[in-house]
Design an enzyme around this catalytic site. Sequence first.
Site, PDB file in Angstrom:
ATOM      1  N   HIS A 264       0.817  -1.065  -0.001  1.00 33.20           N
ATOM      2  CA  HIS A 264      -0.035   0.043   0.152  1.00 33.20           C
ATOM      3  C   HIS A 264       0.794   1.282   0.081  1.00 33.20           C
ATOM      4  O   HIS A 264       0.731   1.943  -0.970  1.00 33.20           O
ATOM      5  CB  HIS A 264      -0.951   0.105   1.236  1.00 33.20           C
ATOM      6  CG  HIS A 264      -1.745   1.316   1.364  1.00 33.20           C
ATOM      7  ND1 HIS A 264      -3.147   1.067   0.871  1.00 33.20           N
ATOM      8  CD2 HIS A 264      -1.781   2.428   1.598  1.00 33.20           C
ATOM      9  CE1 HIS A 264      -3.608   2.388   0.879  1.00 33.20           C
ATOM     10  NE2 HIS A 264      -2.871   3.088   1.558  1.00 33.20           N
ATOM     11  N   GLU A 265       1.763   1.377   0.862  1.00 29.84           N
ATOM     12  CA  GLU A 265       2.574   2.568   1.010  1.00 29.84           C
ATOM     13  C   GLU A 265       3.404   2.512  -0.315  1.00 29.84           C
ATOM     14  O   GLU A 265       3.921   3.784  -0.560  1.00 29.84           O
ATOM     15  CB  GLU A 265       3.291   2.519   2.346  1.00 29.84           C
ATOM     16  CG  GLU A 265       2.533   2.671   3.691  1.00 29.84           C
ATOM     17  CD  GLU A 265       1.450   3.595   3.436  1.00 29.84           C
ATOM     18  OE1 GLU A 265       1.706   4.571   3.123  1.00 29.84           O
ATOM     19  OE2 GLU A 265       0.460   3.290   4.295  1.00 29.84           O
ATOM     20  N   HIS A 268       1.884   4.360  -2.998  1.00 30.31           N
ATOM     21  CA  HIS A 268       1.846   5.793  -2.774  1.00 30.31           C
ATOM     22  C   HIS A 268       3.355   6.431  -3.245  1.00 30.31           C
ATOM     23  O   HIS A 268       3.678   7.163  -3.624  1.00 30.31           O
ATOM     24  CB  HIS A 268       1.700   5.980  -1.381  1.00 30.31           C
ATOM     25  CG  HIS A 268       0.376   6.298  -0.591  1.00 30.31           C
ATOM     26  ND1 HIS A 268      -0.782   7.025  -1.400  1.00 30.31           N
ATOM     27  CD2 HIS A 268      -0.316   5.480   0.100  1.00 30.31           C
ATOM     28  CE1 HIS A 268      -1.694   6.726  -0.745  1.00 30.31           C
ATOM     29  NE2 HIS A 268      -1.629   5.755   0.207  1.00 30.31           N
ATOM     30  N   GLU A 294      -4.896   7.547  -3.547  1.00 28.01           N
ATOM     31  CA  GLU A 294      -5.132   5.915  -2.621  1.00 28.01           C
ATOM     32  C   GLU A 294      -5.430   5.327  -3.752  1.00 28.01           C
ATOM     33  O   GLU A 294      -5.188   4.153  -3.624  1.00 28.01           O
ATOM     34  CB  GLU A 294      -6.298   6.553  -2.113  1.00 28.01           C
ATOM     35  CG  GLU A 294      -6.830   5.576  -0.786  1.00 28.01           C
ATOM     36  CD  GLU A 294      -5.787   5.422  -0.039  1.00 28.01           C
ATOM     37  OE1 GLU A 294      -5.013   6.383   0.392  1.00 28.01           O
ATOM     38  OE2 GLU A 294      -5.735   4.551   0.867  1.00 28.01           O
TER      39      GLU A 294
END
Length: 500
Positions: A264-265, A268, A294
């Site tokens: 997830h990170e 980003h 997101e």
Amino acid sequence: MSDAPLGRLRERLGEIADLRAAADLLHWDQEVNMPPKAAAGRGRQLATVAALAHRMFTDAEMGEFLKELQDGAHALAPDDAALVNVTAYDYVRATKLPETFVHTFAEETSKAYEAWVKAREISSFPAFQPHLETLLELLKKKADLLGYEGSPYNALLDEYERGMRIEQLEAIFAELAPKQAALVERLVNATHPPDTTWTRRDWPESRQWDLTVRILSDMGYDFEAGRQDKSVHPFTTSFGLHDVRVTTRFDAKDPFSAVSSSMHEGGHALYDQGFQEQDARTPLAEGASVGIHESQSRMWENMIGRSLPFWKHYRPLLNEFFPDVPPHVSAEDVYRTVNCVKPSLIRVEADECTYNLHVIMRFEIELALIEERMVVAEIPEVWSAKMKEYLGIAVPNDAQGCLQDIHWSLGSMGYFPSYALGNLYAAQIFERILEDIPDLWGRIESGRFYPLLHWLREHVHRHGRRKLATEMIRDITGAEPMCAPYLRYLETKYGELYGV
Ligand code: ZN
């Protein structure tokens, strides 16, 4: 006249970007390294640097540069025009709020945050209620100061999702919520839930760490221009194009929690590492919106990291890191394990089928508060009713209910929709990617993520803030933001997984 005002604008923006990067570094250190007794001092340092950056940005001279550049006397190249445009938008918003208001808001949010931490500890919404009432009044004032058309919520939404309107959002969620809730109900009643007993073993943290580093590298995250650390709440932070850092967390019973946090990170971070060199130290080197940001994290975390081809690639590698995973555990077993659907109380732990429902109910509550259709005291009751309606579960207490999220205590309303929009944008973009790269899954299965990253760099990352989220979605898909692709994605994937 030459491009002197443009040069001066760039110079000033560069200095402001440096100050903000310094503040972000102080914040990163606070979450990752800082000893506990340093908290109060660090709070002051952060406030000082942030105030300095704000003062420089809202300075009258900045307004003069912008006015001069916008009056038409200067023929601006498209990239310069985009920079002036984005900066002017931020400038107008920032200067609409008087310094006394900004100060009061900062003071009240810091009191509210402290009250929220305590209220959550004792699980008592009434202990937080008066603070939230004060913040709500300030938020309504903020909307008035910023100005809006239609609902005052539009003024707040603009901070995170510029260009998105409440009417459009309500229409999307009105279609999404019942369909997603119906799907969850079907899955919960399915007769073939995944068997996850094979995961009951020890998963040493150091091995989990190595696995996440391996996956991040494979995704294309540049460890020469970033690093991974550990923190309680995983996050990504950027001090410039060549220093974009991520954090992750570990669960000794579940290695897939760290994998999804890191992915997830990492999603980003790939976005932040993908801006153009020429945009460094300017507001163009930022995401198009919180929702688009997101979309990148959710795409890597869920659409890739919870796919069967991904686990076909990584299943043999699991044994490199965890030698005692039994050979009979197949890629399909792992795939089923990482895609368990179970309605739960906590948003940040929710699976991808139930997640949006958590978000939509928060959106409905904050919208009703801002539009004065309900009062703060009613939150716990409305929260329970919505949890029952959307997820079919009872809320045992305020800590696991309406006190779980930090956002309102920081005076942030209008943020939640971006989480759901991120999922919807990701699905819309992904359908297009599959058209452009027909063999994408074959490549993922052989561990080649570059074609995907290259596509994202080209169509999403390099644009920075040149396009609004809605424009970007329109340019990529030819359509408006919508929920149909996301619902198709969920129905296909989970229908097959659960045999419903
Ligand atoms: Zn995120």
